[in-house]
Motif scaffolding. Structure first.
Motif, mmCIF file in Angstrom:
data_model
loop_
_atom_site.group_PDB
_atom_site.id
_atom_site.type_symbol
_atom_site.label_atom_id
_atom_site.label_comp_id
_atom_site.label_asym_id
_atom_site.label_seq_id
_atom_site.Cartn_x
_atom_site.Cartn_y
_atom_site.Cartn_z
ATOM 1 N N HIS A 141 -3.782 0.525 -3.037
ATOM 2 C CA HIS A 141 -3.416 -0.863 -2.794
ATOM 3 C C HIS A 141 -2.987 -1.538 -4.093
ATOM 4 O O HIS A 141 -3.605 -1.338 -5.129
ATOM 5 C CB HIS A 141 -4.603 -1.613 -2.188
ATOM 6 C CG HIS A 141 -5.058 -1.027 -0.889
ATOM 7 N ND1 HIS A 141 -4.491 -1.370 0.315
ATOM 8 C CD2 HIS A 141 -5.991 -0.090 -0.623
ATOM 9 C CE1 HIS A 141 -5.071 -0.673 1.273
ATOM 10 N NE2 HIS A 141 -5.990 0.114 0.739
ATOM 11 N N ARG A 148 -3.834 -5.381 5.526
ATOM 12 C CA ARG A 148 -5.288 -5.529 5.655
ATOM 13 C C ARG A 148 -5.703 -6.987 5.809
ATOM 14 O O ARG A 148 -5.204 -7.854 5.081
ATOM 15 C CB ARG A 148 -5.995 -4.977 4.410
ATOM 16 C CG ARG A 148 -5.967 -3.470 4.301
ATOM 17 C CD ARG A 148 -6.643 -3.058 3.029
ATOM 18 N NE ARG A 148 -6.055 -3.739 1.879
ATOM 19 C CZ ARG A 148 -6.637 -3.856 0.705
ATOM 20 N NH1 ARG A 148 -7.826 -3.365 0.508
ATOM 21 N NH2 ARG A 148 -6.033 -4.475 -0.288
ATOM 22 N N SER A 172 -6.895 -4.353 -6.118
ATOM 23 C CA SER A 172 -5.474 -4.218 -6.444
ATOM 24 C C SER A 172 -5.372 -3.315 -7.667
ATOM 25 O O SER A 172 -5.818 -3.683 -8.754
ATOM 26 C CB SER A 172 -4.839 -5.585 -6.734
ATOM 27 O OG SER A 172 -3.446 -5.417 -6.959
ATOM 28 N N ASP A 200 1.005 -4.302 2.894
ATOM 29 C CA ASP A 200 -0.431 -4.105 3.095
ATOM 30 C C ASP A 200 -0.930 -5.162 4.089
ATOM 31 O O ASP A 200 -1.086 -6.326 3.732
ATOM 32 C CB ASP A 200 -1.154 -4.239 1.747
ATOM 33 C CG ASP A 200 -2.621 -3.856 1.845
ATOM 34 O OD1 ASP A 200 -3.116 -3.672 2.976
ATOM 35 O OD2 ASP A 200 -3.258 -3.735 0.786
ATOM 36 N N VAL A 222 0.856 -1.176 0.000
ATOM 37 C CA VAL A 222 0.000 0.000 0.000
ATOM 38 C C VAL A 222 0.897 1.233 0.000
ATOM 39 O O VAL A 222 1.983 1.211 0.584
ATOM 40 C CB VAL A 222 -0.970 -0.024 1.217
ATOM 41 C CG1 VAL A 222 -0.218 -0.036 2.537
ATOM 42 C CG2 VAL A 222 -1.962 1.133 1.161
#
Ligand SMILES: CC(C)(COP(=O)(O)OP(=O)(O)OC[C@H]1O[C@@H](n2cnc3c(N)ncnc32)[C@H](O)[C@@H]1OP(=O)(O)O)[C@@H](O)C(=O)NCCC(=O)NCCS
Length: 181
Positions: A75, A170, A111, A168, A68
């Protein structure tokens, strides 16, 4: 091209891939900016691929790591390492693996780009262009001519990328782990 198939990376490939990386990049690989970014978290095996012979020998490997951008909150994925076994070079495996990984990322929700550090003459025909100089920072020095991006969907994202590139974390991204089994 030698008979082969391309498949998502599986856990049992890890040792052979490590040997391939050591052979291709040597000990200097540990100091590279892209390596240091990849140290922040695991690659995504669902978007990382191996080229295998029909007997299961490793011919090549490409990995993808979710990233990110800090400032713009975009992202995407970092592509690499990409490596092909020495005796199987120049048969198209490298390009096939890159295309496979980019195609897989392009159908991954949210993405927006594939980033890499590499040689533009190799990657430009595969859809990569230079990141505008000074826009992105990796955890180490990078020759700006080698910082390349492939937009996924909207080309405008190239101009929107800005800030430090980090792993990233997440949960939605991490949830892809284990899909390769
Ligand atoms: C770079 C690498 C992945 C290419 O894989 P490959 O399967 O041998 O390459 P392909 O068969 O897809 O493509 C071969 C073509 O790319 C060219 N090429 C290979 N490496 C190149 C480079 N670094 N820069 C520009 N062109 C390159 C070859 O000359 C050949 O050109 P041709 O088709 O005009 O004859 C492989 O050589 C390798 O593992 N190298 C060591 C690790 C490495 O450098 N990885 C890339 C990090 S960015």
């Amino acid at each position: 091209m030698t008979d082969h198939f391309i498949a998502p990376e599986r856990a049992e490939c890890a040792d052979a891939i490590e040997t391939l990386h050591a052979e291709a990049f040597g000990p200097g690989r540990f100091t590279r900016a892209a390596f240091r970014l990849r140290e922040q978290g695991p690659h995504d095996p669902a978007l990382s691929f191996v080229a295998l012979s029909p007997g299961g020998d490793l011919l090549g490997s490409v990995r993808m790591t979710p990233v990110v951008t800090a400032e713009s909150g975009r992202h995407g994925h970092l592509l690499g390492p990409l490596a092909v076994a020495p005796k199987h070079k120049n048969q198209g495996f490298g390009r096939a693996l890159v295309r496979h990984a980019v195609e897989a990322a392009s159908v991954t929700p949210d993405s927006g780009f594939v980033l890499l550090v590499g040689d533009a003459p190799y990657y430009a025909p595969l859809g990569f262009c230079q990141v505008p100089a000074g826009r992105l920072l990796l955890p180490g020095p990078v020759d700006p001519r080698r910082l390349l991006v492939h937009p996924l969907g909207d080309d405008a994202i190239v101009k929107a990328l800005a800030g430090i590139v980090g792993y990233d974390h997440r949960p939605a991204v991490r949830a892809t782990l284990g899909c390769a089994g």
